[in-house]
Design a protein around this motif. Structure first.
Motif: not given
Length: 508
Positions: A206-209, A211, A233, A235, A240-242
């Motif tokens: 869920e991390a990429k969804n 902020d 993910n 990366v 890069e994710i947050w």
């Protein structure tokens, strides 16, 4: 433009500017009176005649003279066991709705620590105080609109005899105010997952969804979660994710050993803010950026005492001798190690929490956690506390250019005498003999007691490198992954034999 963020930031700054100058000593005197007043009609209060203590000329001295020190086993056997069985008004008025389960750093058997409504209010109040203190860190308005990842234990609490049980981080997260849920991640559904690995995998998916602007949790488990998110993910680093991640509030243990490995997971530096949330209460937090020390919360349902951390006052099991002197906040000195004693609105009285601290600024009541009473390595007189061990590991990281976020050791007896036998958690490949030499040389130069011990029964240092994940697997096998679980830095020979057998099994 961050409209909501500007409103929140403006409110926090205005609230902070209106706050009056604190007097920690006076606040502590008031807290002790308040605790005694509220608990005077409990079984504990009547047994120790709180009325007479409050009538004395020096309440602090009378309190210390009248009530013995309590470690968990003693207070549980004599008082808290009755609370667990449902008796009211034992050590604090009423019956608690929650018990914090804590295996801490020792033992598979969970401790049950009462968490009263007054303690939940104290924890919430401390959290709000910490939010107000953000005005000192000059965070941008946009930060106050971002989400906060609180990585604790499961919020799926267990029902038992009319109350609920779980780790304090799970209890706290299950009682967060409704207005905070908008910002709270991983959210109720994922937070209720009991299995650590399953919960972290869900976070990674869920991390990429999300902020995320801030992280909160114990460093060892936070690192493992971030690594999983990065790996899943595909990366290079967590930014890069947050990309808006700006703050990490660490807690429970000293952050220093994790600093190098934690920073390696970031795209750029972020603000580290230390906190001290224990199973027994929210005790301190860092409230300004120009120090890494934490301010004791002296007006929030906890009364503090301090016992000089001298070998003659501390028993082998971490308890205190009956004649160990306690000091109040107006009597302590800077840069001296003390065993922390607390009395709280959950019915803990002169309770040995198990941590040692030192004051970096007495006037501000600012402290650093320096170790655990049970992790004091004094075999053959070496007198090494955890903060000294942490310093030695940090020296190794700098000298050998490696990352060592986890370690444990034992003064182990061999045929030719004792050796400090270290296991270092690192994925780097380094010569063990060279590492042992660097470590031994540093400790002899940094600690005179160690140097003397090396000239007598302490023969030297042995070093073994193991993968970092071995430490997490050990915690999972002996206690439970995640939450408040912390690695034991110093082990006795019997426990160390179990550890070495565990490591050898994993190596097969």
């Amino acid at each position: 433009m961050a409209i909501i963020g500007n409103i929140i930031k403006g409110f926090i700054e205005a609230r902070d500017s209106l706050s009056q100058e604190r007097n920690p000593v006076e606040e502590q005197q008031a807290e002790l009176k308040d605790l005694l007043t509220h608990a005077k009609n409990t079984q504990f209060g009547k047994h120790f005649d709180f009325e007479s203590i409050m009538a004395s000329d020096d309440i602090g001295k009378a309190f210390a003279k009248s009530i013995p020190y309590y470690d968990y086993n003693k207070i549980s056997n004599e008082w808290w066991s009755k609370v667990v069985d449902g008796e009211p008004d034992v050590a604090w008025p009423g019956r608690p709705d929650f018990f914090a389960l804590s295996s801490g750093t020792t033992g598979k058997e969970s401790k049950r620590i009462p968490v009263t409504e007054d303690m939940l209010s104290s924890i919430k109040s401390a959290g709000i105080k910490q939010i107000y203190a953000l005005s000192n860190f000059d965070m941008p308005a946009e930060f106050f609109e971002k989400e906060i990842m609180m990585l604790g234990s499961s919020t799926d609490l267990e029902e038992r005899n009319g109350h609920k049980e779980g780790e304090i981080s799970g209890i706290s997260a299950s009682n967060i105010p409704f207005w905070f849920k908008k910002f709270y991640k991983p959210g109720d559904e994922i937070a209720q997952i009991d299995d650590w690995d399953h919960r972290v995998l869900k976070i990674a998916k869920e991390a990429k969804n999300w902020d995320i602007g801030a992280l909160s949790g114990i460093p060892s488990w936070m690192e493992l979660m971030l690594k999983k998110v990065i790996e899943y993910n595909e990366v290079e680093h967590i930014h890069e994710i947050w990309p808006n991640l700006q703050v990490y509030t660490s807690g429970g243990v000293a952050f220093d050993p994790y600093e190098k490995s934690f920073n390696a997971l970031l795209g750029h530096p972020i603000q580290i803010i230390d906190t001290y949330l224990a199973s027994e209460g929210f005790l301190a937090f860092q409230d300004r950026p120009d120090t890494s020390a934490m301010r004791l919360i002296t007006d929030n349902g906890v009364y503090f005492e301090f016992v000089p951390f001298n070998p003659e006052y501390v028993n082998q099991d971490g308890s205190l001798t009956d004649d160990a002197p306690s000091l109040t906040l107006d009597e302590v000195e800077e840069d001296q190690d003390y065993v922390l004693i607390i009395s709280t609105v959950s019915g803990a009285w002169r309770y040995i929490i198990g941590d040692t601290i030192k004051f970096t600024d007495v006037k501000r009541a600012e402290i650093k956690i320096t170790g655990r009473t049970k992790f004091f390595l004094n075999t053959v007189g070496s007198q090494l506390s955890v903060n000294k061990l942490n310093d030695a590991v940090k020296h190794l990281e700098d000298e050998l250019d490696i990352k060592i976020p986890e370690y444990t050791l034992c003064a182990k007896r061999f045929d030719d005498g004792f050796y400090h036998t270290w296991y270092l958690g690192s994925d780097s490949k380094v010569d063990s003999n060279k590492t042992a030499e660097v470590l031994d040389t540093y400790l002899k130069g940094a600690n005179k007691n160690y140097k003397v011990a090396r000239s007598k029964a302490l023969e030297g240092v042995k070093v073994h490198f193991v993968p970092q994940n071995i430490f997490a697997e050990w915690s999972g096998a002996n206690k439970k992954k995640g939450g408040q679980v912390k690695m034991e830095r110093v082990m006795g020979e019997e426990k160390f034999a179990e550890w070495e057998d565990f490591v050898s099994q994993k190596a097969k």
